[in-house]
Scaffold this motif. Structure first.
Motif, PDB file in Angstrom:
ATOM      1  N   PHE A  81       0.830  -1.208   0.000  1.00 32.46           N
ATOM      2  CA  PHE A  81       0.000   0.000   0.000  1.00 32.46           C
ATOM      3  C   PHE A  81       0.865   1.260   0.000  1.00 32.46           C
ATOM      4  O   PHE A  81       0.549   2.254  -0.659  1.00 32.46           O
ATOM      5  N   ARG A  82       1.972   1.208   0.755  1.00 34.27           N
ATOM      6  CA  ARG A  82       2.879   2.358   0.807  1.00 34.27           C
ATOM      7  C   ARG A  82       3.483   2.620  -0.578  1.00 34.27           C
ATOM      8  O   ARG A  82       3.569   3.766  -1.028  1.00 34.27           O
ATOM      9  N   ALA A  83       3.874   1.545  -1.273  1.00 31.55           N
ATOM     10  CA  ALA A  83       4.446   1.703  -2.609  1.00 31.55           C
ATOM     11  C   ALA A  83       3.432   2.280  -3.581  1.00 31.55           C
ATOM     12  O   ALA A  83       3.773   3.085  -4.460  1.00 31.55           O
ATOM     13  N   LEU A  84       2.161   1.912  -3.431  1.00 25.30           N
ATOM     14  CA  LEU A  84       1.120   2.410  -4.332  1.00 25.30           C
ATOM     15  C   LEU A  84       0.877   3.910  -4.167  1.00 25.30           C
ATOM     16  O   LEU A  84       0.397   4.572  -5.096  1.00 25.30           O
ATOM     17  N   THR A  85       1.185   4.433  -2.985  1.00 26.10           N
ATOM     18  CA  THR A  85       1.045   5.883  -2.787  1.00 26.10           C
ATOM     19  C   THR A  85       2.224   6.657  -3.371  1.00 26.10           C
ATOM     20  O   THR A  85       2.135   7.863  -3.580  1.00 26.10           O
ATOM     21  N   GLN A  86       3.315   5.942  -3.645  1.00 22.14           N
ATOM     22  CA  GLN A  86       4.534   6.612  -4.126  1.00 22.14           C
ATOM     23  C   GLN A  86       4.725   6.497  -5.633  1.00 22.14           C
ATOM     24  O   GLN A  86       5.412   7.311  -6.248  1.00 22.14           O
ATOM     25  N   HIS A  87       4.156   5.453  -6.249  1.00 19.29           N
ATOM     26  CA  HIS A  87       4.365   5.217  -7.676  1.00 19.29           C
ATOM     27  C   HIS A  87       3.066   4.809  -8.341  1.00 19.29           C
ATOM     28  O   HIS A  87       2.132   4.327  -7.682  1.00 19.29           O
ATOM     29  N   GLN A  88       3.030   4.994  -9.643  1.00 18.63           N
ATOM     30  CA  GLN A  88       1.910   4.500 -10.434  1.00 18.63           C
ATOM     31  C   GLN A  88       2.359   3.229 -11.146  1.00 18.63           C
ATOM     32  O   GLN A  88       3.301   3.256 -11.942  1.00 18.63           O
ATOM     33  N   PHE A  89       1.695   2.115 -10.882  1.00 17.97           N
ATOM     34  CA  PHE A  89       2.100   0.826 -11.425  1.00 17.97           C
ATOM     35  C   PHE A  89       1.180   0.396 -12.571  1.00 17.97           C
ATOM     36  O   PHE A  89      -0.039   0.653 -12.525  1.00 17.97           O
ATOM     37  N   GLN A  90       1.783  -0.245 -13.571  1.00 14.25           N
ATOM     38  CA  GLN A  90       1.010  -0.756 -14.697  1.00 14.25           C
ATOM     39  C   GLN A  90       0.669  -2.247 -14.529  1.00 14.25           C
ATOM     40  O   GLN A  90      -0.092  -2.797 -15.322  1.00 14.25           O
ATOM     41  N   MET A  91       1.201  -2.873 -13.489  1.00 17.49           N
ATOM     42  CA  MET A  91       0.906  -4.280 -13.214  1.00 17.49           C
ATOM     43  C   MET A  91       1.249  -4.595 -11.768  1.00 17.49           C
ATOM     44  O   MET A  91       2.229  -4.077 -11.233  1.00 17.49           O
ATOM     45  N   ILE A  92       0.381  -5.426 -11.133  1.00 18.56           N
ATOM     46  CA  ILE A  92       0.635  -5.846  -9.760  1.00 18.56           C
ATOM     47  C   ILE A  92       0.557  -7.367  -9.704  1.00 18.56           C
ATOM     48  O   ILE A  92      -0.352  -7.983 -10.269  1.00 18.56           O
ATOM     49  N   CYS A  93       1.531  -7.959  -9.022  1.00 17.22           N
ATOM     50  CA  CYS A  93       1.563  -9.408  -8.810  1.00 17.22           C
ATOM     51  C   CYS A  93       1.602  -9.622  -7.296  1.00 17.22           C
ATOM     52  O   CYS A  93       2.491  -9.104  -6.619  1.00 17.22           O
ATOM     53  N   VAL A  94       0.628 -10.357  -6.749  1.00 18.75           N
ATOM     54  CA  VAL A  94       0.538 -10.483  -5.304  1.00 18.75           C
ATOM     55  C   VAL A  94       0.349 -11.946  -4.913  1.00 18.75           C
ATOM     56  O   VAL A  94      -0.376 -12.697  -5.578  1.00 18.75           O
ATOM     57  N   ALA A  95       1.014 -12.358  -3.843  1.00 17.05           N
ATOM     58  CA  ALA A  95       0.864 -13.722  -3.332  1.00 17.05           C
ATOM     59  C   ALA A  95      -0.485 -13.854  -2.621  1.00 17.05           C
ATOM     60  O   ALA A  95      -1.046 -12.879  -2.106  1.00 17.05           O
ATOM     61  N   MET A  96      -1.005 -15.062  -2.583  1.00 10.84           N
ATOM     62  CA  MET A  96      -2.298 -15.293  -1.916  1.00 10.84           C
ATOM     63  C   MET A  96      -2.185 -15.056  -0.411  1.00 10.84           C
ATOM     64  O   MET A  96      -3.102 -14.507   0.208  1.00 10.84           O
ATOM     65  N   TYR A  97      -1.048 -15.433   0.160  1.00  9.09           N
ATOM     66  CA  TYR A  97      -0.904 -15.295   1.612  1.00  9.09           C
ATOM     67  C   TYR A  97       0.282 -14.385   1.933  1.00  9.09           C
ATOM     68  O   TYR A  97       1.413 -14.631   1.510  1.00  9.09           O
ATOM     69  N   LEU A  98      -0.022 -13.320   2.692  1.00  5.95           N
ATOM     70  CA  LEU A  98       0.974 -12.335   3.112  1.00  5.95           C
ATOM     71  C   LEU A  98       1.037 -12.316   4.633  1.00  5.95           C
ATOM     72  O   LEU A  98       0.108 -12.814   5.306  1.00  5.95           O
TER      73      LEU A  98
END
Length: 424
Positions: free
Chosen positions: A37-54
């Motif tokens: 979430f912190r990174a999303l406030t700092q940059h605009q991303f064209q793709m996100i890859c996220v693990a099911m469990y964090l």
């Protein structure tokens, strides 16, 4: 383009990094939803890859939070889960696709389907030359090639293009078919293909003509491909990528073939020909010499007291001595004389069109040169046996080699550091 990877596992971070390295993504790795979430406030991303469990949330929760602020960015959830209800929940939460950990190549397929087409797919670098008499067209093409990662040089005429080719190396050559001053791109292609320097350089013909005959003529002249004006960006990118990728593959195969050839014919330590290659070569040379009644000599050389060098200074030093001796011997040989390491500290030299007297002189020359060499500061000498093809009857390599080997044995018996020649 920027991609956010929210993945707590360093192993999968590395795997995803390798998968995406051929794209023009700048990758940002984080290991938790909070950091994401912190990174999303700092940059605009064209793709996100996220693990099911964090550590702090599930990938589904993360996806829901992102969708409240951004409804368009592709989000891929990477998981080993197979529960249909859970996967359905992920899609309902706004995931663009579910990527199984045992089927990661699907990520690339999904990227192709969801991210707009563009040059970011291609991993190209280098320089291109474009022969085009319109400055406007050339500038537009230059802008397109820069997006691919190619620098472009522009030539208005064939002569100007040839001057640039003399001073630069190009990954790709493009040429318009219709040029000013009665020149044609076909003339240019023919001149390139007549020059060995550009035999493998990919050539893309660009034409606004509808004539099928002209296109066929361009291909017959040596163009690898052609494209019609007005040029569509994605078609241009795809054709250039195919041409350059194919050329690089051919170059890689050529290098591999050369490497395998050297492994089959060269001694790994000294770089000289090996015993197998020289034996096969000698069969042909002796057959030819017998047929044409030409002289042919064989020298067998052996480093004196080499076992003592290994015992006193070690095998590593012994290897250095062998390499220095091999280099010195090679320096005394012409391109028509074939030198091989026959095994251990023994070398064999094949001297085409050389009689016994001349071969003896050559052996004396080698003996003196190696006595002065002192490789690794060690006094080193060689004994040499010399034999020559008989003029009275047909002989072959095995017979002449055996006679030269016998002469070498006599040189050793008589004190070493000398040359013995035995007549047929």
């Amino acid at each position: 383009m920027q991609a956010l990877i929210v993945e707590p596992s360093p192993t999968y971070q590395r795997i995803l990094s390798r998968m995406l390295e051929s794209y023009d993504f700048q990758l940002t790795f984080v290991d938790s939803a909070t950091a994401g979430f912190r990174a999303l406030t700092q940059h605009q991303f064209q793709m996100i890859c996220v693990a099911m469990y964090l550590p702090d949330l599930t990938g589904i929760d993360f996806c829901q939070h992102v969708r409240q602020r951004n409804s368009e960015v592709p989000i891929f959830i990477v998981t080993s889960e197979t529960d249909p209800e859970l996967l359905s929940s992920a899609l309902t939460a706004g995931a663009s696709d579910i990527i199984r950990k045992d089927d990661l190549p699907r990520l690339e397929e999904s990227l192709h389907a969801l991210i707009p087409l563009g040059p970011f797919r291609y991993n190209i670098s280098g320089k291109a030359l474009y022969l085009e008499d319109s400055l406007t067209v050339a500038k537009a093409t230059d802008a397109k090639l820069k997006r691919l990662g190619l620098q472009m040089d522009h030539a208005f005429s064939i002569q100007q293009a040839l001057q640039l080719l003399d001073n630069n190396k190009y990954e790709l050559i493009m040429t318009d078919i219709v040029l000013q001053d009665n020149e044609t791109g076909i003339d240019f292609i023919q001149r390139l293909r007549a020059d060995n320097r550009f035999a493998q350089t990919p050539i893309l013909a660009v034409t606004s003509l509808e004539s099928v005959h002209r296109r066929i003529q361009a291909l017959q002249s040596g163009a690898n491909d052609y494209i019609s004006k007005p040029v569509l960006d994605e078609e241009l990118f795809a054709r250039i990528n195919n041409l350059i990728s194919a050329t690089r593959l051919i170059e890689q195969l050529t290098r591999e073939r050369q490497r395998l050839l050297e492994l089959a014919t060269k001694d790994h330590l000294t770089g000289l020909y090996n015993r197998h290659f020289l034996t096969e070569l000698a069969k042909r040379r002796f057959a030819e010499a017998n047929r044409q009644q030409q002289a042919l000599a064989v020298l067998v050389l052996d480093i004196d007291h080499f076992k003592q060098i290994n015992d006193q200074f070690g095998h590593q030093t012994g290897d250095k001595v062998l390499k220095r001796v091999a280099t010195a011997l090679q320096a005394q040989c012409t391109t028509e004389q074939y030198l091989a390491r026959f095994g251990g500290e023994e070398f064999v030299l094949l001297l085409p069109d050389c009689n016994l007297s001349t071969a003896h002189d050559k052996a004396q020359q080698l003996c003196q040169a190696l006595q002065q060499l002192q490789p690794e500061g060690i006094n080193t000498s060689v004994s040499i046996g010399v034999a020559c093809l008989s003029t009275a009857r047909e002989e072959y390599f095995d017979e002449v080699f055996a006679r030269a080997d016998k002469a070498l044995y006599q040189a050793k018996q008589q004190g070493r550091n000398q040359v013995i020649a035995l007549a047929p």
